[in-house]
Enzyme design. Structure first.
Site, mmCIF file in Angstrom:
data_model
loop_
_atom_site.group_PDB
_atom_site.id
_atom_site.type_symbol
_atom_site.label_atom_id
_atom_site.label_comp_id
_atom_site.label_asym_id
_atom_site.label_seq_id
_atom_site.Cartn_x
_atom_site.Cartn_y
_atom_site.Cartn_z
ATOM 1 C CD GLU A 1 43.907 179.877 22.384
ATOM 2 O OE1 GLU A 1 44.969 179.957 22.985
ATOM 3 O OE2 GLU A 1 43.733 179.092 21.424
ATOM 4 C CE LYS B 1 47.491 173.860 26.339
ATOM 5 N NZ LYS B 1 48.386 173.251 25.385
ATOM 6 N NE ARG C 1 56.669 167.526 25.359
ATOM 7 C CZ ARG C 1 56.202 167.249 24.158
ATOM 8 N NH1 ARG C 1 57.001 166.705 23.255
ATOM 9 N NH2 ARG C 1 54.963 167.527 23.817
HETATM 10 P P1 ADP Z 1 48.246 170.573 23.351
HETATM 11 O O1 ADP Z 1 48.917 171.050 24.577
HETATM 12 O O2 ADP Z 1 47.204 169.568 23.625
HETATM 13 O O3 ADP Z 1 49.228 170.198 22.294
HETATM 14 P P2 ADP Z 1 47.710 172.970 21.743
HETATM 15 O O4 ADP Z 1 47.312 174.299 22.285
HETATM 16 O O5 ADP Z 1 49.091 172.850 21.227
HETATM 17 O O6 ADP Z 1 47.428 171.869 22.845
HETATM 18 O O7 ADP Z 1 46.680 172.582 20.600
HETATM 19 C C1 ADP Z 1 46.662 171.294 20.004
HETATM 20 C C2 ADP Z 1 45.941 171.382 18.667
HETATM 21 O O8 ADP Z 1 44.607 171.899 18.812
HETATM 22 C C3 ADP Z 1 46.600 172.317 17.669
HETATM 23 O O9 ADP Z 1 47.621 171.686 16.953
HETATM 24 C C4 ADP Z 1 45.427 172.701 16.781
HETATM 25 O O10 ADP Z 1 45.166 171.691 15.839
HETATM 26 C C5 ADP Z 1 44.265 172.764 17.739
HETATM 27 N N1 ADP Z 1 44.032 174.125 18.277
HETATM 28 C C6 ADP Z 1 44.559 174.654 19.388
HETATM 29 N N2 ADP Z 1 44.143 175.911 19.580
HETATM 30 C C7 ADP Z 1 43.306 176.205 18.566
HETATM 31 C C8 ADP Z 1 42.523 177.362 18.199
HETATM 32 N N3 ADP Z 1 42.509 178.464 18.946
HETATM 33 N N4 ADP Z 1 41.790 177.286 17.074
HETATM 34 C C9 ADP Z 1 41.766 176.166 16.322
HETATM 35 N N5 ADP Z 1 42.468 175.060 16.613
HETATM 36 C C10 ADP Z 1 43.238 175.059 17.725
HETATM 37 P P1 ADP Z 2 54.752 166.341 20.307
HETATM 38 O O1 ADP Z 2 54.163 167.632 20.782
HETATM 39 O O2 ADP Z 2 56.187 166.133 20.587
HETATM 40 O O3 ADP Z 2 54.340 166.015 18.937
HETATM 41 P P2 ADP Z 2 52.769 164.720 21.567
HETATM 42 O O4 ADP Z 2 51.756 165.759 21.870
HETATM 43 O O5 ADP Z 2 52.466 163.688 20.547
HETATM 44 O O6 ADP Z 2 54.163 165.335 21.265
HETATM 45 O O7 ADP Z 2 53.163 164.023 22.920
HETATM 46 C C1 ADP Z 2 54.451 163.501 23.122
HETATM 47 C C2 ADP Z 2 54.398 162.415 24.118
HETATM 48 O O8 ADP Z 2 54.057 162.926 25.362
HETATM 49 C C3 ADP Z 2 53.419 161.338 23.802
HETATM 50 O O9 ADP Z 2 54.010 160.133 24.183
HETATM 51 C C4 ADP Z 2 52.216 161.675 24.667
HETATM 52 O O10 ADP Z 2 51.542 160.515 25.032
HETATM 53 C C5 ADP Z 2 52.890 162.335 25.827
HETATM 54 N N1 ADP Z 2 52.154 163.439 26.428
HETATM 55 C C6 ADP Z 2 51.780 164.584 25.837
HETATM 56 N N2 ADP Z 2 51.197 165.399 26.712
HETATM 57 C C7 ADP Z 2 51.200 164.763 27.897
HETATM 58 C C8 ADP Z 2 50.762 165.073 29.211
HETATM 59 N N3 ADP Z 2 50.197 166.216 29.497
HETATM 60 N N4 ADP Z 2 50.950 164.166 30.182
HETATM 61 C C9 ADP Z 2 51.542 163.011 29.913
HETATM 62 N N5 ADP Z 2 51.989 162.664 28.713
HETATM 63 C C10 ADP Z 2 51.824 163.510 27.708
HETATM 64 MG MG MG Z 3 50.593 171.460 21.390
#
Ligand code: ADP
Ligand code: ADP
Ligand code: MG
Length: 496
Positions: A200, A116, A292
């Site tokens: 962040e 990230k 992906r």
């Molecule tokens: P992941 O890899 O687990 O999907 P993300 O960075 O996409 O991580 O964040 C997942 C969720 O966490 C976001 O959809 C949002 O709801 C929350 N989130 C992430 N970063 C922030 C932030 N800086 N402030 C508030 N909410 C956040």
């Molecule tokens: P999207 O961002 O497509 O909405 P999700 O965050 O819900 O996806 O995750 C998509 C799929 O990948 C789910 O089946 C979740 O369990 C899996 N997944 C997400 N992040 C990871 C990770 N870091 N390692 C393994 N599986 C993951």
């Molecule tokens: Mg995310």
């Protein structure tokens, strides 16, 4: 065009990929774990091979064995789906070296964007706004305290390698920093084998909006519009929709252009998603890029008329996009609900068991993506999603109405599901107006849902003739039933 592909995944997404491959005349090979030996996807593919025991580490994550099957069966491509090996750059690299096309971006792009902090650096170069914070991993919690002082609390500690909402902690004050920092670091180490942590600003009441992009291997990139993913519980998406009610055309255009610029700057190819959060003043910030196919890709397909798996296969076969941004047309509204085997009345505890009975009424604007059939089991081994229900209509009201119809008629016996929860979410005035953010479920809706518990619990089936069969089959066992709901009950209608 690729001639024969291996699908390194299971369940609904394996079925989804096999279907398109079949339509394109591409042969398919699936792999399955012990648990999946009778799963639908193994029968839909042209060939299917046993890969190992049920735990993912002994089957769907066994990169070498999977590549071996691909080579032995003469596959010229591998589709990783989502989850499992889809974002593991080492696997993409192994495929590249074996001259089996990885259907996704290059291993370098996955490696780079999988962090990230690196992705934020690229965004900055591409002049795409990022959430204020660090772009270098933190040395320790003391450094975190120094930086948090400048940004101002609350701050969010995040795992650089994070995914699936893991490795994230909101820190409200200096006193909390040390323990939460250590927790996030340990969780990241355990989940991703990497303990790099950054920080962040925690954006209050944000919306999560993401843009789908498609990029060919010659530098052409288009975006396919946004998906509103703010209906979340524990940082996981529950309902997604497109278009978002809350962004106007000029913001949409600006964010779409940012998504394209960032993808170009990263040298990205194939399908990808750029995630943003938007604050209460409509300021948007880049969050991360998912390299992906995304779970919620079908709503984009409904609105653009494009088959994203087909586009992935074309791109991986070396074809050019063949269209420009101006050629992408957007029509109607689409919503997706993730139907999961979990108990919304018991803290969403995953529910396992055999699906004794399943019945749904689809069509006329209702699509279902699933890998489940009656008689299948839901286990602890994989995630709890049973199906994705996707509605599509020219107007948002009708897309909602179709989704409600789909949920009302979705009957399952054998496991508990979140169907009643999804239905009530759709009925909430916040969803109806589109006025919700990522905090809505946890801060407001769950209380409402739980306090209405009794009026929705175990309401019984009646009426419509098409569920008579269901009644005969499972109605007799009224007392032993795990969940039979009649969402047609008038109780539901007043819920908002
Ligand atoms: P992941 O890899 O687990 O999907 P993300 O960075 O996409 O991580 O964040 C997942 C969720 O966490 C976001 O959809 C949002 O709801 C929350 N989130 C992430 N970063 C922030 C932030 N800086 N402030 C508030 N909410 C956040
Ligand atoms: P999207 O961002 O497509 O909405 P999700 O965050 O819900 O996806 O995750 C998509 C799929 O990948 C789910 O089946 C979740 O369990 C899996 N997944 C997400 N992040 C990871 C990770 N870091 N390692 C393994 N599986 C993951
Ligand atoms: Mg995310």
């Amino acid at each position: 065009m690729l001639k024969k592909i291996l699908i390194a995944n299971r369940g609904e997404i394996a079925v989804r990929i096999i279907n398109t491959a079949k339509e394109l005349g591409i042969k398919t090979v699936s792999i399955y774990s012990e648990f999946d030996k009778n799963s639908l996807f193994t029968r839909l593919s042209d060939e299917s091979y046993y890969i190992g025991n049920s735990p993912a580490t002994e089957s769907y994550l066994k990169a070498e064995s999977i590549l071996d099957v691909a080579k032995k069966t003469g596959c010229d491509g591998i589709h990783p789906g989502y989850g499992f090996l889809s974002e593991r750059s080492f696997f993409a690299e192994m495929c590249e070296k074996a001259s089996v096309k990885f259907i996704g971006p290059t291993h370098q792009a996955i490696d780079f964007l999988g962090s990230k902090t690196n992705a934020k650096k690229i965004a900055t170069i591409a002049k795409v706004p990022t959430v204020p914070g660090t772009v270098e991993p933190l040395r320790d919690f003391n450094e975190a305290i120094q930086i948090a002082k400048k940004i101002g609390y609350p701050v969010l500690i995040k795992a650089s390698a994070g995914g699936g909402g893991k490795g994230m902690r909101v820190v409200n004050s200096e006193q909390e920093m040390e323990s939460l920092f250590t927790m996030a670091q340990n969780e990241s180490k355990a989940s991703f084998g990497d303990d790099k942590i950054f920080l962040e600003k925690y954006i209050l009441n944000p919306r999560h909006i993401e843009f789908q992009i498609l990029a060919d291997e010659y530098g052409n990139v288009v975006h396919l519009g946004e998906r509103e993913c703010s209906m979340q519980r524990r940082l996981q998406k529950v309902i997604e929709e497109t278009p978002s009610v809350k962004i106007n055309d000029s913001l949409r255009k600006e964010m779409g252009e940012c998504a394209v610029k960032l993808s170009k700057e990263a040298g990205y190819s194939n399908a990808g998603t750029i995630e943003f959060i938007i604050d209460e003043y409509n300021k948007y910030y880049f969050l991360e890029m998912n390299t992906r196919l995304q779970v919620e890709h079908p709503i984009t397909e409904m609105r653009t008329g494009l088959d994203l798996v087909k586009e992935q296969l074309r791109i991986a076969s070396g074809e050019k996009l063949g269209y420009t941004q101006a050629d992408i047309k957007f029509n109607g509204y689409s919503i997706e609900c993730r139907i999961c085997a979990e108990d919304p009345y018991n803290n969403f505890l995953p529910s396992t068991g055999k699906i004794n009975y399943i019945s749904r009424v689809l069509g006329n604007g209702l699509r279902e993506d699933t890998g489940i059939q009656q008689g299948n089991e839901i286990s602890i081994y994989y995630d709890s999603m049973i199906a994705k229900l996707i509605s599509y209509a020219p107007e948002r009201e009708m897309a909602i109405a179709k989704m409600k119809r789909g949920l009302e008629n979705y009957l399952i016996d054998g496991v508990k599901t979140n169907i009643s929860f999804l239905y009530q979410l759709l009925c909430s005035k916040e969803f109806q107006t589109g006025d919700y953010n990522t905090q809505f479920i946890e801060k407001e809706f769950l209380n409402r849902f739980n306090s209405n518990k009794n009026s929705f619990d175990n309401v019984y089936l009646e009426s419509a003739s098409y569920i008579d069969a269901a009644k005969n089959k499972i109605g007799k066992r009224k007392n032993g039933i795990s969940e039979i709901i009649n969402l047609n009950s008038s109780n539901w209608k007043n819920f908002s």
